[in-house]
Design an enzyme around this catalytic site. Structure first.
Site, PDB file in Angstrom:
ATOM      1  N   LYS A   1       0.838  -1.211   0.000  1.00  0.00           N
ATOM      2  CA  LYS A   1       0.000   0.000   0.000  1.00  0.00           C
ATOM      3  C   LYS A   1       0.872   1.260   0.000  1.00  0.00           C
ATOM      4  O   LYS A   1       0.694   2.144   0.817  1.00  0.00           O
ATOM      5  CB  LYS A   1      -0.970   0.010   1.193  1.00  0.00           C
ATOM      6  CG  LYS A   1      -2.042  -1.045   1.105  1.00  0.00           C
ATOM      7  CD  LYS A   1      -3.046  -0.958   2.241  1.00  0.00           C
ATOM      8  CE  LYS A   1      -2.535  -1.657   3.470  1.00  0.00           C
ATOM      9  NZ  LYS A   1      -3.464  -1.697   4.573  1.00  0.00           N
ATOM     10  N   HIS A   2       1.849   1.274  -0.870  1.00  0.00           N
ATOM     11  CA  HIS A   2       2.711   2.448  -1.009  1.00  0.00           C
ATOM     12  C   HIS A   2       3.452   2.366  -2.350  1.00  0.00           C
ATOM     13  O   HIS A   2       3.406   1.334  -3.027  1.00  0.00           O
ATOM     14  CB  HIS A   2       3.714   2.523   0.156  1.00  0.00           C
ATOM     15  CG  HIS A   2       4.594   1.318   0.277  1.00  0.00           C
ATOM     16  ND1 HIS A   2       4.471   0.380   1.271  1.00  0.00           N
ATOM     17  CD2 HIS A   2       5.594   0.873  -0.522  1.00  0.00           C
ATOM     18  CE1 HIS A   2       5.356  -0.567   1.104  1.00  0.00           C
ATOM     19  NE2 HIS A   2       6.050  -0.295   0.014  1.00  0.00           N
ATOM     20  N   ALA A   3       4.108   3.450  -2.677  1.00  0.00           N
ATOM     21  CA  ALA A   3       5.051   3.480  -3.809  1.00  0.00           C
ATOM     22  C   ALA A   3       6.360   4.035  -3.270  1.00  0.00           C
ATOM     23  O   ALA A   3       6.401   4.601  -2.169  1.00  0.00           O
ATOM     24  CB  ALA A   3       4.510   4.359  -4.936  1.00  0.00           C
TER      25      ALA A   3
END
Ligand code: T46
Length: 154
Positions: free
Chosen positions: A61-63
């Site tokens: 749930k991130h970049a």
């Protein structure tokens, strides 16, 4: 096992195959080489395990802004969702010698873990929380996807 090699079409991601040695011994030996099949200097290695198969369990749930990584599933399987801000795709990670390259500005989640799933990740930089984009709207801003505007035609 073995059906996971669908084409990756999102930006900044691709399959990485590492050397697989099947010789006279029992078992298989796979080799990851810095600046070889792993396309960067390896600064950090981490692994994720003790996972449970529950619909609420989702990691990632991130970049990342500048970190590059290659992720392998050494045992079991999980699904990985890749999102470049324009297109999104789901892949199954289930082969110890077939990893995914996770480039920059790629929103990713990992879920649907088998209880025996072990993920191994090679990373190009040391851990730095400032490199994470953990807000999806902020991520979309960084990739500057033209928003679809719906018009009501009268
Ligand atoms: C990624 C995906 C594939 C550290 O202190 N050092 C580390 O090297 C890492 C990786 C994490 N942490 C801390 C940061 C958090 O307090 O461990 C905690 C869990 O990290 P996070 O919630 O980011 O875990 P995942 O599984 O969501 O993401 C990890 C990596 O952090 C990330 O870079 O791309 O795996």
């Amino acid at each position: 096992m073995g059906y996971s090699m669908n084409t990756i079409y999102v930006k900044n991601a691709r399959w990485i195959s590492i050397t697989k040695i099947i010789d006279g011994h029992d078992g298989i030996l796979s080799v990851a080489n810095e600046m070889g099949n792993i396309p960067f200097d390896i600064k950090r290695v981490y692994y994720i395990y003790n996972l449970i198969n529950h619909r609420n369990v989702m990691r990632g749930k991130h970049a990342h802004k500048s970190l590059e990584q290659v992720m392998f599933c050494l045992n079991g399987q999980c699904s990985v969702t890749l999102d470049d801000g324009n297109r999104r795709q789901n892949i199954i990670l289930d082969q110890p010698d077939k990893g995914i390259f996770l480039g920059t500005h790629l929103w990713h989640t990992m879920q649907e873990f088998n209880s025996n799933c072990i993920l191994l990740v090679f990373a190009s930089q040391l851990y730095n929380e400032d490199d994470y984009i953990r807000n999806y709207d902020e991520f979309l801003e960084t990739v500057k996807v033209p928003r679809l505007i719906s018009h009501t035609i009268k």
